[in-house]
Design an enzyme around this catalytic site. Structure first.
Site, short mmCIF file in Angstrom:
data_model
loop_
_atom_site.label_atom_id
_atom_site.label_comp_id
_atom_site.label_asym_id
_atom_site.label_seq_id
_atom_site.Cartn_x
_atom_site.Cartn_y
_atom_site.Cartn_z
N THR A 21 0.83 -1.77 -0.29
CA THR A 21 -0.06 0.01 0.59
C THR A 21 0.95 1.18 0.14
OG1 THR A 21 -0.45 0.07 2.19
CG2 THR A 21 -2.02 -1.40 1.56
N MET A 75 -3.37 5.34 -0.38
CA MET A 75 -4.98 4.77 -0.82
C MET A 75 -4.82 3.48 -0.31
SD MET A 75 -6.99 7.24 -1.19
CE MET A 75 -5.74 9.42 -0.71
N HIS A 76 -4.42 3.14 1.12
CA HIS A 76 -4.35 1.75 1.62
C HIS A 76 -5.13 1.33 1.52
CE1 HIS A 76 -0.41 3.14 3.95
NE2 HIS A 76 -0.84 4.17 4.39
N ASP A 77 -6.43 1.97 1.45
CA ASP A 77 -7.56 0.48 1.92
C ASP A 77 -8.11 0.13 0.19
OD1 ASP A 77 -7.61 0.54 4.19
OD2 ASP A 77 -8.86 2.39 4.58
#
Length: 310
Positions: A191, A231-233
């Site tokens: 991520t 934008m990890h998620d």
């Protein structure tokens, strides 16, 4: 279509991930559940309601989940996500309420009714999921896999070793990783590579109402790396739709639940203690060019979806 339960703590990157999932015809969101994490559970629940209203998806049930971790004290990340969890944009007035069932009971009912096993995607702490595992072990066969944003093999973002979601409730993470349900771990190893360049974020703002909303909330996001914002998620949704973008390796993952290394996700890369057992597919690399291209292509799809009034 991929039937999923989406467990979240919006949170800006959660909001962006949900925006894509809500407007993608390949994903069938059966249930949205909130959990305390980036901000309080009251706020994360309200943010789920804001987004389902924005995307005309108020038929999707939203269930309020855990307000605190299983054992440790709760500490949010408002310093990264803002006081509300989704600052920067003036969302329409919410037109629905969360359902009366709590998140764990709602998950259990959804799984019990499922004809085929479902995927549970979690982009916050895993408190709700751990409680589901403990309370309804007979339903685990109805879960195809967990796709989890969390963990890291290469260092943390809230300590030298711990990633935020796992650190928030390491006891819950320990239960989940020992559950026997197949796990895909999408952690900081990928991520932090999946950055959206600042110029890309700026350009999105001129692409309709959805683009304007995304641009404003992403600009308010306090998590910034050199050259862009991670934008990890979003990677959980990208993985569901494009697993070929990711390089994964099978590992046994242990969770450190206390002490200075609390929240660490330790992989037995040398087979020293796991005796050949494996409990997770861990994403270790990503095609960043493909990720950015895919993300940009989602924005006009969101606008078209909202225009058609779905």
């Amino acid at each position: 279509m991929i039937p999923i339960i989406l467990d979240m703590d919006p949170g800006i990157d959660d909001a962006v991930a949900l925006s894509i999932a809500l407007s993608n015809p390949s994903i069938d969101i059966k249930l949205l559940t909130s959990v305390a994490g980036n901000v309080s559970v009251d706020k994360t629940t309200n943010n789920l309601l804001k987004l389902t209203t924005f995307f005309h998806q108020t038929q999707i049930p939203v269930a309020k989940g855990a307000s605190a971790p299983l054992k440790k004290d709760f500490s949010d990340a408002a310093y990264i996500h803002g006081e509300s969890g989704m600052p920067g944009y003036d969302f329409p007035q919410v037109t629905k309420e969360a359902i009366k069932l709590d998140a764990v009971t709602a998950m259990a009912e959804e799984l019990e009714a499922a004809i085929v096993p479902m995927t549970i995607v979690a982009t916050g702490s895993y408190t709700n999921i751990a409680m589901l595992i403990q309370k309804y072990p007979s339903l685990l066969h109805k879960i195809e896999k967990f796709v989890l944003m969390g963990g890291s093999l290469s260092g943390g973002n809230v300590s030298s070793v711990a990633e935020f979601n796992v650190f928030t409730d390491p006891d819950a993470a320990d239960i989940v990783f020992k559950s026997g349900v197949p796990i895909v771990m999408i952690g900081l190893d990928v991520t932090l590579k999946a950055l959206l360049p600042f110029e890309t974020i700026d350009a999105i703002g001129s692409q309709g109402e959805a683009g304007e909303m995304l641009q404003k909330v992403m600009t308010a996001y306090g998590d910034t790396a050199e050259g862009g914002k991670p934008m990890h998620d979003v990677n959980t949704i990208c993985y569901l739709l494009n697993p070929e973008f990711y390089t994964v390796k099978d590992y046994w993952i242990d969770i450190i639940v206390s002490g200075p290394a609390a929240g660490a996700t330790i992989a037995d890369t040398q087979n020293r203690w796991s005796e050949g057992r494996l409990n997770a597919q861990v994403a270790v690399d990503i095609d960043t060019t493909a990720f950015e291209k895919w993300f940009v292509e989602q924005v006009p799809k969101m606008n078209q979806y909202r225009k058609e009034g779905n």
